[in-house]
Design a protein around this motif. Structure first.
Motif, PDB file in Angstrom:
ATOM      1  N   TRP A 244      88.201  46.966   2.573  1.00  0.00           N
ATOM      2  CA  TRP A 244      87.772  47.713   3.749  1.00  0.00           C
ATOM      3  C   TRP A 244      88.932  48.467   4.387  1.00  0.00           C
ATOM      4  O   TRP A 244      88.767  49.550   4.926  1.00  0.00           O
ATOM      5  CB  TRP A 244      87.244  46.753   4.842  1.00  0.00           C
ATOM      6  CG  TRP A 244      85.948  46.124   4.525  1.00  0.00           C
ATOM      7  CD1 TRP A 244      85.749  44.828   4.133  1.00  0.00           C
ATOM      8  CD2 TRP A 244      84.659  46.735   4.577  1.00  0.00           C
ATOM      9  NE1 TRP A 244      84.412  44.603   3.927  1.00  0.00           N
ATOM     10  CE2 TRP A 244      83.712  45.757   4.208  1.00  0.00           C
ATOM     11  CE3 TRP A 244      84.207  48.018   4.902  1.00  0.00           C
ATOM     12  CZ2 TRP A 244      82.346  46.022   4.155  1.00  0.00           C
ATOM     13  CZ3 TRP A 244      82.838  48.268   4.849  1.00  0.00           C
ATOM     14  CH2 TRP A 244      81.932  47.284   4.480  1.00  0.00           C
ATOM     15  N   PHE A 245      90.090  47.855   4.331  1.00  0.00           N
ATOM     16  CA  PHE A 245      91.197  48.309   5.182  1.00  0.00           C
ATOM     17  C   PHE A 245      92.035  49.422   4.581  1.00  0.00           C
ATOM     18  O   PHE A 245      92.867  50.003   5.265  1.00  0.00           O
ATOM     19  CB  PHE A 245      92.097  47.117   5.544  1.00  0.00           C
ATOM     20  CG  PHE A 245      92.838  46.556   4.357  1.00  0.00           C
ATOM     21  CD1 PHE A 245      92.220  45.652   3.504  1.00  0.00           C
ATOM     22  CD2 PHE A 245      94.137  46.940   4.090  1.00  0.00           C
ATOM     23  CE1 PHE A 245      92.881  45.148   2.401  1.00  0.00           C
ATOM     24  CE2 PHE A 245      94.819  46.438   2.992  1.00  0.00           C
ATOM     25  CZ  PHE A 245      94.183  45.543   2.146  1.00  0.00           C
ATOM     26  N   MET A 246      91.847  49.714   3.291  1.00  0.00           N
ATOM     27  CA  MET A 246      92.734  50.677   2.617  1.00  0.00           C
ATOM     28  C   MET A 246      91.980  51.358   1.481  1.00  0.00           C
ATOM     29  O   MET A 246      91.347  50.669   0.685  1.00  0.00           O
ATOM     30  CB  MET A 246      93.922  49.891   2.046  1.00  0.00           C
ATOM     31  CG  MET A 246      95.008  50.702   1.471  1.00  0.00           C
ATOM     32  SD  MET A 246      96.135  51.309   2.726  1.00  0.00           S
ATOM     33  CE  MET A 246      97.318  49.979   2.802  1.00  0.00           C
ATOM     34  N   PRO A 247      92.019  52.687   1.393  1.00  0.00           N
ATOM     35  CA  PRO A 247      91.362  53.337   0.251  1.00  0.00           C
ATOM     36  C   PRO A 247      92.238  53.186  -0.987  1.00  0.00           C
ATOM     37  O   PRO A 247      93.288  53.801  -1.102  1.00  0.00           O
ATOM     38  CB  PRO A 247      91.283  54.800   0.699  1.00  0.00           C
ATOM     39  CG  PRO A 247      92.410  54.974   1.663  1.00  0.00           C
ATOM     40  CD  PRO A 247      92.723  53.643   2.262  1.00  0.00           C
TER      41      PRO A 247
ATOM     42  N   SER B  82      96.086  44.372  10.283  1.00  0.00           N
ATOM     43  CA  SER B  82      96.289  42.926  10.073  1.00  0.00           C
ATOM     44  C   SER B  82      95.134  42.069  10.532  1.00  0.00           C
ATOM     45  O   SER B  82      94.712  41.167   9.825  1.00  0.00           O
ATOM     46  CB  SER B  82      97.489  42.362  10.804  1.00  0.00           C
ATOM     47  OG  SER B  82      98.411  43.168  11.070  1.00  0.00           O
ATOM     48  N   GLU B  83      94.642  42.344  11.763  1.00  0.00           N
ATOM     49  CA  GLU B  83      93.587  41.475  12.295  1.00  0.00           C
ATOM     50  C   GLU B  83      92.328  41.543  11.429  1.00  0.00           C
ATOM     51  O   GLU B  83      91.699  40.527  11.139  1.00  0.00           O
ATOM     52  CB  GLU B  83      93.253  41.903  13.708  1.00  0.00           C
ATOM     53  CG  GLU B  83      93.275  40.729  14.668  1.00  0.00           C
ATOM     54  CD  GLU B  83      93.240  41.196  16.103  1.00  0.00           C
ATOM     55  OE1 GLU B  83      92.130  41.413  16.598  1.00  0.00           O
ATOM     56  OE2 GLU B  83      94.322  41.390  16.694  1.00  0.00           O
ATOM     57  N   GLN B  84      92.038  42.768  10.994  1.00  0.00           N
ATOM     58  CA  GLN B  84      90.853  42.990  10.150  1.00  0.00           C
ATOM     59  C   GLN B  84      90.984  42.209   8.828  1.00  0.00           C
ATOM     60  O   GLN B  84      90.037  41.588   8.361  1.00  0.00           O
ATOM     61  CB  GLN B  84      90.732  44.489   9.875  1.00  0.00           C
ATOM     62  CG  GLN B  84      89.408  44.900   9.274  1.00  0.00           C
ATOM     63  CD  GLN B  84      89.439  46.350   8.804  1.00  0.00           C
ATOM     64  OE1 GLN B  84      90.481  47.015   8.853  1.00  0.00           O
ATOM     65  NE2 GLN B  84      88.316  46.844   8.336  1.00  0.00           N
ATOM     66  N   ILE B  85      92.195  42.251   8.268  1.00  0.00           N
ATOM     67  CA  ILE B  85      92.396  41.565   6.980  1.00  0.00           C
ATOM     68  C   ILE B  85      92.329  40.051   7.194  1.00  0.00           C
ATOM     69  O   ILE B  85      91.637  39.333   6.480  1.00  0.00           O
ATOM     70  CB  ILE B  85      93.756  41.944   6.350  1.00  0.00           C
ATOM     71  CG1 ILE B  85      93.897  43.457   6.187  1.00  0.00           C
ATOM     72  CG2 ILE B  85      93.931  41.254   5.007  1.00  0.00           C
ATOM     73  CD1 ILE B  85      95.286  43.910   5.753  1.00  0.00           C
ATOM     74  N   LEU B  86      93.057  39.578   8.215  1.00  0.00           N
ATOM     75  CA  LEU B  86      93.171  38.135   8.442  1.00  0.00           C
ATOM     76  C   LEU B  86      91.829  37.497   8.792  1.00  0.00           C
ATOM     77  O   LEU B  86      91.594  36.327   8.485  1.00  0.00           O
ATOM     78  CB  LEU B  86      94.195  37.890   9.562  1.00  0.00           C
ATOM     79  CG  LEU B  86      95.110  36.680   9.423  1.00  0.00           C
ATOM     80  CD1 LEU B  86      95.707  36.543   8.035  1.00  0.00           C
ATOM     81  CD2 LEU B  86      96.219  36.733  10.465  1.00  0.00           C
ATOM     82  N   SER B  87      90.946  38.280   9.413  1.00  0.00           N
ATOM     83  CA  SER B  87      89.641  37.720   9.798  1.00  0.00           C
ATOM     84  C   SER B  87      88.822  37.339   8.567  1.00  0.00           C
ATOM     85  O   SER B  87      87.858  36.604   8.661  1.00  0.00           O
ATOM     86  CB  SER B  87      88.871  38.736  10.642  1.00  0.00           C
ATOM     87  OG  SER B  87      88.483  39.820   9.826  1.00  0.00           O
TER      88      SER B  87
ATOM     89  N   MET C 288     103.710  46.774   7.915  1.00  0.00           N
ATOM     90  CA  MET C 288     102.289  47.029   8.158  1.00  0.00           C
ATOM     91  C   MET C 288     101.631  45.815   8.826  1.00  0.00           C
ATOM     92  O   MET C 288     100.838  45.952   9.755  1.00  0.00           O
ATOM     93  CB  MET C 288     101.585  47.342   6.835  1.00  0.00           C
ATOM     94  CG  MET C 288     100.098  47.592   6.990  1.00  0.00           C
ATOM     95  SD  MET C 288      99.285  47.836   5.411  1.00  0.00           S
ATOM     96  CE  MET C 288      99.224  46.193   4.757  1.00  0.00           C
ATOM     97  N   LEU C 289     102.008  44.628   8.361  1.00  0.00           N
ATOM     98  CA  LEU C 289     101.378  43.422   8.899  1.00  0.00           C
ATOM     99  C   LEU C 289     101.795  43.167  10.349  1.00  0.00           C
ATOM    100  O   LEU C 289     101.048  42.571  11.125  1.00  0.00           O
ATOM    101  CB  LEU C 289     101.721  42.203   8.024  1.00  0.00           C
ATOM    102  CG  LEU C 289     101.296  42.324   6.555  1.00  0.00           C
ATOM    103  CD1 LEU C 289     101.608  41.052   5.796  1.00  0.00           C
ATOM    104  CD2 LEU C 289      99.804  42.642   6.445  1.00  0.00           C
TER     105      LEU C 289
ATOM    106  N   GLU D 169     103.037  38.502   2.328  1.00  0.00           N
ATOM    107  CA  GLU D 169     104.078  39.031   3.218  1.00  0.00           C
ATOM    108  C   GLU D 169     105.370  39.231   2.431  1.00  0.00           C
ATOM    109  O   GLU D 169     106.013  38.264   2.035  1.00  0.00           O
ATOM    110  CB  GLU D 169     104.300  38.016   4.348  1.00  0.00           C
ATOM    111  CG  GLU D 169     104.861  38.606   5.595  1.00  0.00           C
ATOM    112  CD  GLU D 169     104.816  37.608   6.747  1.00  0.00           C
ATOM    113  OE1 GLU D 169     104.704  36.382   6.514  1.00  0.00           O
ATOM    114  OE2 GLU D 169     104.918  38.075   7.891  1.00  0.00           O
ATOM    115  N   THR D 170     105.718  40.486   2.186  1.00  0.00           N
ATOM    116  CA  THR D 170     106.949  40.819   1.457  1.00  0.00           C
ATOM    117  C   THR D 170     107.698  41.861   2.293  1.00  0.00           C
ATOM    118  O   THR D 170     107.127  42.419   3.234  1.00  0.00           O
ATOM    119  CB  THR D 170     106.617  41.454   0.090  1.00  0.00           C
ATOM    120  OG1 THR D 170     105.969  42.716   0.339  1.00  0.00           O
ATOM    121  CG2 THR D 170     105.708  40.592  -0.754  1.00  0.00           C
TER     122      THR D 170
END
Ligand SMILES: NC(=O)c1ccc[n+]([C@@H]2O[C@H](COP(=O)([O-])OP(=O)(O)OC[C@H]3O[C@@H](n4cnc5c(N)ncnc54)[C@H](O)[C@@H]3O)[C@@H](O)[C@H]2O)c1
Length: 257
Positions: A153-156, A209-214, A201-202, A194-195
């Protein structure tokens, strides 16, 4: 603490200048392997060698190399096999990505990504194959991604998803071809890790981040060491009857609908 799980093994890792490649080199060397790395970027690659040697580990690296070319892949593999006296394990970790939505991604960026994420695995594995056959077997660990089996969802990430899907499909085919030679082929599929590359970005409060972590049941980012520990298992003799596995290292993200 080392328990010598890779004692006596020659372990080749691609992209040892990056986050997961560095952690893999460190953990494999701690477990007694002679690690041979490489990277397109000589600075970070050499830093990894120094970090490993500073803790008493055995590591060499050849940089710069461009593994996404036939000559680059073959030369690195042949040099590494010469330095190590053979190959026991190959970790296909290096990759480079260009992102873009379907109506914005240029063909050039698509091709760059396929070359540096999928062709690279083919070229390096093809070059390593005769060395593994000559050794009487070995272990190949391909780094896939959660993107190889689902959309994001967060990245094309059209090209990235297609390339990683290809890496997982190639892994399955190599299982069949490798079996008679005692070559095991497995994959590890991280989600967001996390690198040094992903951290900015994170940490960005306006970022995704919040969208991914959820969508991560464990509600935390993966660390390079988490991925490296899964690689270590697949590389070691503890996995001697494991081939064709794809281990998710994703905090549970792959099971979220
Ligand atoms: N970090 C994440 O969130 C994440 C998530 C899923 C999958 N992965 C996968 O894990 C692997 C490692 O990712 P990372 O986050 O450590 O990446 P990274 O960018 O930190 O490291 C990759 C390294 O590969 C090297 N490289 C790229 N193209 C090369 C080439 N043609 N020849 C030689 N070296 C080359 C780069 O210079 C870099 O040092 C990749 O396959 C990536 O797709 C990462």
């Amino acid at each position: 603490m080392s328990t010598g799980r890779l004692a006596g093994k020659v372990v080749l890792v691609t992209g040892t200048g990056g986050g997961i490649g560095r952690a893999t080199a460190q953990i494999c060397a701690r477990e007694g392997a002679h690690v041979i790395g490489c990277d397109l970027n000589p600075g970070p690659s050499q830093e990894t060698v120094e970090l490993v040697r500073a803790t008493g580990g055995r590591m060499d690296a050849i940089s710069p190399v461009d593994l996404a070319t036939e000559d680059g892949a073959r030369d690195w593999i042949d040099q590494a096999a010469g330095i190590g006296g053979g190959i026991d394990v190959l970790v296909n970790n290096a990759s480079a990505i260009r992102f873009g939505a379907i109506d914005a991604l240029s063909y050039q960026d698509w091709s760059f990504t396929i070359r540096n994420e999928l062709d690279i695995v083919f070229l390096v594995t093809r070059a390593a194959w005769p060395h593994l056959v000559a050794r009487g077997g070995g272990s190949i660990v391909n780094i896939g991604s959660i993107s190889g089996s689902r959309g994001a969802w967060f990245m094309p990430q059209n090209a990235h998803g297609a390339a990683k899907g290809g890496v997982l499909a190639l892994t399955r085919q190599l299982v069949i071809e490798g079996g008679p030679h005692g070559i095991r082929v497995n994959a590890v599929s991280p989600a967001m890790t996390e690198t040094p590359h992903t951290s900015p970005m994170l940490a960005d409060p306006d970022g995704p981040s919040e969208q991914i972590l959820s969508r991560v049941p464990l509600r935390k980012w993966g660390q390079p060491q988490d991925v490296a520990n899964a690689i270590l298992f697949l590389a070691s003799d503890e996995a001697s009857h494991v081939t064709g596995a794809n281990i998710p290292v994703d905090g549970g993200a792959a099971v979220v609908g």
